[in-house]
Design a protein around this motif. Structure first.
Motif, mmCIF file in Angstrom:
data_model
loop_
_atom_site.group_PDB
_atom_site.id
_atom_site.type_symbol
_atom_site.label_atom_id
_atom_site.label_comp_id
_atom_site.label_asym_id
_atom_site.label_seq_id
_atom_site.Cartn_x
_atom_site.Cartn_y
_atom_site.Cartn_z
ATOM 1 N N ILE A 132 -4.263 -1.904 -7.526
ATOM 2 C CA ILE A 132 -4.705 -0.562 -7.089
ATOM 3 C C ILE A 132 -3.294 0.198 -7.123
ATOM 4 O O ILE A 132 -2.078 -0.522 -6.541
ATOM 5 C CB ILE A 132 -5.074 -0.450 -5.570
ATOM 6 N N ARG A 168 -2.382 6.303 -8.479
ATOM 7 C CA ARG A 168 -3.655 6.070 -7.845
ATOM 8 C C ARG A 168 -4.263 7.470 -8.328
ATOM 9 O O ARG A 168 -5.584 7.348 -8.674
ATOM 10 C CB ARG A 168 -3.518 6.280 -6.391
ATOM 11 N N GLN A 207 -5.851 6.524 -11.695
ATOM 12 C CA GLN A 207 -7.201 5.700 -11.539
ATOM 13 C C GLN A 207 -8.471 6.620 -11.187
ATOM 14 O O GLN A 207 -9.380 6.575 -11.454
ATOM 15 C CB GLN A 207 -6.674 4.613 -10.522
ATOM 16 N N ILE A 208 -8.166 7.526 -10.199
ATOM 17 C CA ILE A 208 -9.093 8.351 -9.626
ATOM 18 C C ILE A 208 -9.655 9.375 -10.827
ATOM 19 O O ILE A 208 -10.686 9.562 -10.846
ATOM 20 C CB ILE A 208 -8.343 9.275 -8.358
ATOM 21 N N LYS A 224 -13.743 5.658 -6.050
ATOM 22 C CA LYS A 224 -13.094 6.815 -5.811
ATOM 23 C C LYS A 224 -12.966 7.258 -4.380
ATOM 24 O O LYS A 224 -11.706 7.576 -4.073
ATOM 25 C CB LYS A 224 -13.768 7.815 -6.613
ATOM 26 N N GLU A 281 -12.892 5.369 -1.866
ATOM 27 C CA GLU A 281 -11.797 4.384 -1.130
ATOM 28 C C GLU A 281 -10.448 4.697 -1.413
ATOM 29 O O GLU A 281 -9.732 4.355 -0.755
ATOM 30 C CB GLU A 281 -12.414 2.675 -1.553
ATOM 31 N N LEU A 282 -10.316 5.202 -2.562
ATOM 32 C CA LEU A 282 -8.824 5.292 -3.099
ATOM 33 C C LEU A 282 -8.166 6.887 -2.543
ATOM 34 O O LEU A 282 -7.148 6.579 -2.076
ATOM 35 C CB LEU A 282 -8.789 5.386 -4.568
ATOM 36 N N GLU A 283 -9.144 7.433 -2.322
ATOM 37 C CA GLU A 283 -8.769 8.754 -1.884
ATOM 38 C C GLU A 283 -8.673 8.737 -0.384
ATOM 39 O O GLU A 283 -7.845 9.537 0.284
ATOM 40 C CB GLU A 283 -9.883 9.853 -2.275
ATOM 41 N N PRO A 336 -6.305 0.758 0.464
ATOM 42 C CA PRO A 336 -7.648 0.665 0.155
ATOM 43 C C PRO A 336 -7.733 -1.056 0.090
ATOM 44 O O PRO A 336 -7.111 -1.925 -0.246
ATOM 45 C CB PRO A 336 -7.853 1.080 -1.363
ATOM 46 N N SER A 346 -9.013 -4.101 -1.330
ATOM 47 C CA SER A 346 -9.153 -4.539 -3.005
ATOM 48 C C SER A 346 -10.261 -5.496 -3.176
ATOM 49 O O SER A 346 -10.887 -5.484 -4.096
ATOM 50 C CB SER A 346 -7.746 -5.406 -3.201
ATOM 51 N N VAL A 363 -13.235 -2.803 -3.395
ATOM 52 C CA VAL A 363 -12.875 -2.191 -4.876
ATOM 53 C C VAL A 363 -13.380 -3.024 -5.958
ATOM 54 O O VAL A 363 -14.130 -2.508 -6.674
ATOM 55 C CB VAL A 363 -11.676 -1.752 -5.037
#
Length: 128
Positions: A33, A40, A43-44, A75, A77-79, A84, A86, A89
């Protein structure tokens, strides 16, 4: 001591018997991540492009909706999370990966999906 005669009640992660092996899947969590904001965000953005491409192809079916839901969960979870989880994810990405592989989507979709999986350090899908 003979492992066949040892009483292992209340022993955490104890394996008894011959030719047994313990598999701890928690050590398999190798999801990468992004550590910086830019990593990040990339990735999003890749996830958003993949979800958008999924929405643009063909009619909705249960598998396609489930893939979109899993990718949206990643998405979100990352935002929303500072750190986050893992394991969650990875679970969502693995389910999405299995679904994409089963749907046999086109080459462009496969390229977008592999870009997402590579960014998280997961193995890519084979070419069509």
């Amino acid at each position: 001591m003979d492992s066949r005669r040892y009483i292992a009640n209340q022993s955490s992660r104890m394996i008894q018997g011959d030719a047994n092996a313990y598999t701890d899947h928690s050590s398999d969590i190798n999801v990468t991540i992004g550590q910086s904001f830019n990593e990040r965000r990339a990735q999003i953005d890749d996830l958003v492009r993949l979800v958008s491409a999924l929405k643009d192809i063909g009619p909705d079916n249960a598998d396609k909706v489930e893939i979109q839901r899993d990718l949206e969960s990643v998405k979100d979870e990352l935002e929303e999370q500072r750190t986050p989880d893992s394991s969650r994810v990875r679970t969502w990405l693995e389910r999405a990966k299995t679904g994409i592989e089963a749907l046999k989507l086109g080459t462009e979709m496969l390229r977008l999906a592999n870009k997402v999986f590579e960014s998280f350090g997961l193995p890519t899908l084979p070419a069509l």
